[in-house]
Design a protein around this motif. Structure first.
Motif, PDB file in Angstrom:
ATOM      1  N   LEU A   1      19.103  12.733  12.090  1.00  0.00           N
ATOM      2  CA  LEU A   1      20.337  13.170  12.700  1.00  0.00           C
ATOM      3  C   LEU A   1      20.523  12.364  13.979  1.00  0.00           C
ATOM      4  CD1 LEU A   1      22.294  15.525  12.053  1.00  0.00           C
ATOM      5  CD2 LEU A   1      20.912  16.950  13.542  1.00  0.00           C
TER       6      LEU A   1
ATOM      7  N   THR B   1      12.507  21.158  22.393  1.00  0.00           N
ATOM      8  CA  THR B   1      12.130  21.237  20.972  1.00  0.00           C
ATOM      9  C   THR B   1      10.843  22.038  20.749  1.00  0.00           C
ATOM     10  OG1 THR B   1      10.814  19.189  20.760  1.00  0.00           O
ATOM     11  CG2 THR B   1      13.211  18.967  20.550  1.00  0.00           C
TER      12      THR B   1
ATOM     13  N   PRO C   1      14.876  27.061  13.448  1.00  0.00           N
ATOM     14  CA  PRO C   1      14.647  25.904  14.330  1.00  0.00           C
ATOM     15  C   PRO C   1      15.441  24.654  13.953  1.00  0.00           C
ATOM     16  CG  PRO C   1      12.840  26.124  12.783  1.00  0.00           C
ATOM     17  CD  PRO C   1      13.733  27.312  12.548  1.00  0.00           C
TER      18      PRO C   1
ATOM     19  N   ILE D   1      21.443  11.924  17.641  1.00  0.00           N
ATOM     20  CA  ILE D   1      21.555  12.893  18.741  1.00  0.00           C
ATOM     21  C   ILE D   1      22.400  12.363  19.899  1.00  0.00           C
ATOM     22  CG2 ILE D   1      19.412  14.097  18.189  1.00  0.00           C
ATOM     23  CD1 ILE D   1      18.031  12.483  20.363  1.00  0.00           C
TER      24      ILE D   1
ATOM     25  N   ILE E   1      13.364  17.734  14.170  1.00  0.00           N
ATOM     26  CA  ILE E   1      13.272  17.795  15.629  1.00  0.00           C
ATOM     27  C   ILE E   1      14.625  17.470  16.263  1.00  0.00           C
ATOM     28  CG2 ILE E   1      12.455  15.408  15.896  1.00  0.00           C
ATOM     29  CD1 ILE E   1      10.643  16.426  18.185  1.00  0.00           C
ATOM     30  N   GLU E   2      15.365  16.579  15.626  1.00  0.00           N
ATOM     31  CA  GLU E   2      16.678  16.216  16.181  1.00  0.00           C
ATOM     32  C   GLU E   2      17.641  17.401  16.120  1.00  0.00           C
ATOM     33  OE1 GLU E   2      15.110  14.281  13.925  1.00  0.00           O
ATOM     34  OE2 GLU E   2      14.746  12.386  14.981  1.00  0.00           O
ATOM     35  N   GLU E   3      17.660  18.094  14.980  1.00  0.00           N
ATOM     36  CA  GLU E   3      18.569  19.231  14.882  1.00  0.00           C
ATOM     37  C   GLU E   3      18.159  20.326  15.872  1.00  0.00           C
ATOM     38  OE1 GLU E   3      19.105  20.772  10.919  1.00  0.00           O
ATOM     39  OE2 GLU E   3      20.443  22.367  11.606  1.00  0.00           O
ATOM     40  N   ASN E   4      16.831  20.536  16.003  1.00  0.00           N
ATOM     41  CA  ASN E   4      16.364  21.518  16.974  1.00  0.00           C
ATOM     42  C   ASN E   4      16.787  21.133  18.391  1.00  0.00           C
ATOM     43  OD1 ASN E   4      13.839  22.423  18.899  1.00  0.00           O
ATOM     44  ND2 ASN E   4      14.297  23.953  17.355  1.00  0.00           N
ATOM     45  N   HIS E   5      16.718  19.856  18.689  1.00  0.00           N
ATOM     46  CA  HIS E   5      17.117  19.373  20.016  1.00  0.00           C
ATOM     47  C   HIS E   5      18.599  19.676  20.280  1.00  0.00           C
ATOM     48  CE1 HIS E   5      17.656  16.863  23.484  1.00  0.00           C
ATOM     49  NE2 HIS E   5      18.288  15.929  22.840  1.00  0.00           N
ATOM     50  N   LEU E   6      19.444  19.472  19.288  1.00  0.00           N
ATOM     51  CA  LEU E   6      20.859  19.793  19.470  1.00  0.00           C
ATOM     52  C   LEU E   6      21.059  21.300  19.665  1.00  0.00           C
ATOM     53  CD1 LEU E   6      22.637  17.427  16.909  1.00  0.00           C
ATOM     54  CD2 LEU E   6      22.146  17.045  19.333  1.00  0.00           C
TER      55      LEU E   6
ATOM     56  N   TYR F   1      10.758  24.197  17.694  1.00  0.00           N
ATOM     57  CA  TYR F   1      10.492  23.469  16.451  1.00  0.00           C
ATOM     58  C   TYR F   1       9.004  23.120  16.347  1.00  0.00           C
ATOM     59  CZ  TYR F   1      10.813  19.779  12.876  1.00  0.00           C
ATOM     60  OH  TYR F   1      10.653  19.015  11.745  1.00  0.00           O
TER      61      TYR F   1
END
Lengths: 301, 301, 301
Positions: free
Chosen positions: B292, B160, C235, B294, C239-244, B163
Motif C-alpha cells: 500500500l 504500527t 490492525p 503511504i 504494516i502500511e495499512e496499520n500505519h494509515l 500491528y
C-alpha cells in the motif's frame, strides 16, 4: 471393497503399518542418516493420502528408529541441490517449480486425521520443517539437535516454514530460529512451545506418542476432530466470519450419532464410544474454504 | 561510483558508522534523554535507507550510549503533541496525517538487511515501539524499564505497534502491554519473548549484539536472509500460497553462487564464504507482494 | 434522560451492578453449577450492550460467587444439545443457525470498554471459550480446572474459540488445547499465557481484578483505550495499512481534551484526570473496519 492390507504396500524408504486405529510411518533410511531423497517424499505423500482416506485410521504417527543416527537429517545435498532441479521446471520455466519439501508439508497439513511427529532423534532442514511443522502435535527427545540451516546454506527457508512457524510460535521466536540458521535443543526458549511434550529418553518418544494417539483416537469423535482442525486452520477473516463457520459446523455435527453419544456418555458418566467416520457423514458444505491449486498446468498437452 | 564515506554524512542527532559489514546507528541526544524530535526521525529514515541500499552493509544495529539516561525516552512532549501537528495535515485534512513514529517503523521493517535493536537503557513510547518492534532482533539490558504509556497519555498506541506486537507475541501478551500502559522489565512474562537475548550488564548489550551481527553477517547469505525475511513478513494468505512463493524463491536462489557455496562448504566441512549481494542477483519477481502506498498525494500541484 | 438505574433491571440468571466506573456482572446460577442456559446468554448480551453504551462505565468484570461449584460449567447438556436446536434454524435451514455461545463471544469482543473475566472457579466448554476468550484480560484462580471438552463430546470447538485462541496463544498451544479436549490448570504451559494474572486464593480473584479495573479505569483515557483495542482487533492487512489507520486515530484523538490532559499531567508530574467519553468525541471514521453481518435474514416477512 476389501480394506487395504498395508503389508502389501511396496514402499522402499518408509514402512507403513496399521495397529488398530493408529497408522505408523517409519522413516527407513538409517544408513543415509534418514536423509530426504526424491523417493521418500513421493512415498510419504502416498502414505498420508492413504491414511487420510482410510476410515479405520484415526491417527498417524511419523517416527524413526530411535537407534538411527537422526530422526531426519534433511535433504541429502552431498550431490548438490538436486532436489531443486526438476525436469518440469527446466522445461516449463521457474513458475513451474515446486519445492519438494513443501509439497509434503501441504499434504500433511491437509490430512484430516490426528497427525503426530514423534521426533526421536536429531533433525535438520526439512527434518525440522516438512517433517514437523505441518503436524497437529510434536513429541521430541530432549537431546535432539534441531537445525534450521537455510540462510547458512544460501537458500531461503523452505517447505512452508515461513508460513507455519510464525503462526505456531509468533514472529519473535520464528525470526530467532529462521533468520539465524540456529541449532537449538527442544528446551530452548526459542522453540519449546513447538512441542506438545519433551521426553528425556530417546526410546520413550514413540511409545509415549503412541499412547497419546491411542487415548485421543479412542475418546474423540473423528468428525469433531476434523472440523475443529479445519476451523483452526481456516478460521475466517474475522470473529464474525468464524462465528458463521463454527455455527454451521456445530449445527451439522450436532445432529450426528457422535454428538448423541457425547451427551449420553456425559449423562451416564462413562467414556464415549464414537463410531462416526469421515465417510458416514458426507457434508456438501465441507471443505468450506477455498484452496489455491498448487498443480502447475503444463503449457502443452 | 566511489563507495559512500559515512564520515562525510552530516547528521546531528544520530551518528552512523560502518565497521566492515556492520553499520551502527547511535542515538545521539543524551542531554535530551535520547528523546525523539522531528529531526532524529528524518535522520534515522535516511540512515536506514542508506544501509538498505549499500551492498557492503549486511547488518545494522541501532543503539545508544550505555551511560545515557535512556536508550530512547520516546517523543518529547514537554511542549505538547508537536509531533502530531504536521503542516501538511493542517492544509490537506486529517487523512493526510502520518504518525511520525510509524513512518520510521515502516522504513525499518522494509529494510532488507539484518536489523538489530541493542536496547542498552530505558525505553518509553516510540522508544519501545518504532525503535524496537520493526527490527529482526532485539537485545536488551535486563535493568531497562520499558513503558507503553499511550492509553495513559490520551492517545492510541502508535508507530504500527498494534500491528507488530500482537504478531510478535500473540494477542494475549500484546493486550496486556498495550491496553494497560504498563511499565515492565525485560524478564516480565508479558514481554520476555520479544527479546532475542536479555543481558545483565548494560555496557555488554552493544558488544554482544555486535558480535552476534558479525557472526550472522559473516556466515549467512545476504539474498537468502532477505528472501527469508520477506517470506516471514509476507507469507501469503494460505499454506498453498506460501508454497508457491517459497518455491519460486528457492528456485531463483538455488542457482545462485551463494547456494553453490552453501553446498560446497557443507561438503568440505568448512564455514561458507558468501559473496552475493542484493545487487548481484536482480530478480524482477522480487518484491513479490503488493504494498500500500503511504505517501499522501496533495490535492494541488 | 436520567441515567439508567441498574437496580431496576430485572435479570434472573445474572446480577448487574455499577460501582463508580466499574460494572460487575455476576453469574448467578450456583445451584445449576453456573451452567449456561438460553436465558443467561440473552441476559449477558443485554448487559454487555448496556455497559457498552453507558458513558459512566469504563470497565466491566464478569465473575461468579467464589463459593459456587464453578465459575461456569458450560452448556447444560443433561437434556441433550438443546442449545443447538433453534426454532429459526429448524424453519429456515442450517445456514440460519447461530451458535449461542458464539453470539455472546461476538458481543463481548465488540464491547468498547475494558472487559475483564475474573475466573474464580472451575470452567468448562463455553465457560472457557465465550466466558473468557473474547475479554481483554483474564484473571484466574490457580486451582481452577479448565476444560475444552468439544472433541470428546462429538462437536467441533465453538463460540469462536478457533478464531480467538490461536490468536491469543499461537497455533501450537491452541491446537494442544482444542484438539485434545484437555483439562488443564492455569499454570500449565499450554494455557498460562492466556491469563493476565494467576491468583492462589479463590476469594482474591475478584478483588484483585476489581482493583486492577479501578486503577486502569481511573488513569486511562476511555477513547484512547477503545481506539487501541480496535486497532489490535482490526490492525489492517499490512504494516502500511496499520500505519494509515493508527495515523488517522492519533490525529483524531491527538486534539482531544484527554490528549491535552495527557500532556499537562506529564508536565506537572501528576496522575491524569481524563474526562472524554465515547459520546463526547463522535467520529464518523470510527469504526474504520467492515463487519460481516451475522443476523440471518428470514426468507419470509
Amino acid at each position: 471393497m476389501a480394506p487395504l492390507d498395508y503389508s502389501t504396500l511396496a514402499f522402499k524408504d518408509i514402512v507403513l503399518t496399521l495397529d488398530g486405529a493408529i497408522a505408523v510411518i517409519l522413516i527407513n533410511r538409517p544408513k543415509q542418516r534418514n536423509s530426504i531423497n526424491k523417493n521418500i517424499l513421493i512415498e510419504l505423500k502416498k502414505a498420508f493420502s492413504i491414511v487420510d482416506r482410510d476410515d479405520r485410521v484415526r491417527a498417524v504417527i511419523l517416527t524413526a528408529d530411535p537407534k538411527a543416527p537422526a530422526y531426519c537429517s534433511g535433504a541429502d545435498i552431498s550431490g548438490g541441490w538436486d532436489l531443486l532441479w526438476e525436469e518440469e521446471a527446466e522445461k516449463e520455466g521457474d513458475q513451474a517449480h515446486r519445492d519438494s519439501g513443501g509439497t509434503l508439508s501441504v499434504v500433511v497439513y491437509r490430512c484430516r486425521k490426528i497427525t503426530i511427529a514423534a521426533v526421536n532423534g536429531h533433525a535438520a532442514g526439512a527434518g525440522v520443517t516438512a517433517f514437523q511443522l505441518p503436524f497437529d502435535f510434536r513429541f521430541v527427545w530432549s537431546g535432539a539437535k534441531l537445525t534450521f540451516p537455510f540462510v547458512r546454506r544460501g537458500i531461503p527457508a523452505e517447505a512452508t516454514s515461513t508460513y507455519l512457524l510464525p503462526r505456531l510460535l509468533g514472529h519473535s521466536r520464528a525470526s530467532s530460529l529462521l533468520l539465524t540458521g540456529a541449532t537449538v535443543s527442544p528446551d530452548s526458549p526459542y522453540i519449546r512451545e513447538l512441542y506438545h511434550e519433551i521426553i528425556p529418553r530417546r526410546e520413550d518418544v514413540f511409545p509415549i506418542a503412541k499412547a497419546f494417539a491411542q487415548e485421543l483416537a479412542g475418546h474423540t469423535s473423528q468428525p469433531a476432530y476434523t472440523y475443529t482442525k479445519a476451523l483452526i486452520q481456516h478460521p475466517g477473516d474475522s470473529i464474525e466470519e468464524n462465528h458463521l463457520l463454527d455455527s454451521r459446523a456445530i449445527r451439522f455435527l450436532g445432529r450426528s450419532q457422535d454428538a448423541a453419544e457425547g451427551v449420553n456418555s456425559f449423562r451416564e458418566k462413562r467414556q464415549p464410544k464414537f463410531s462416526d467416520t469421515l465417510s458416514t457423514n458426507p457434508n456438501p458444505w465441507f471443505p468450506f474454504w477455498r484452496s489455491l491449486d498448487i498443480i502447475h498446468l503444463k503449457s502443452k498437452l
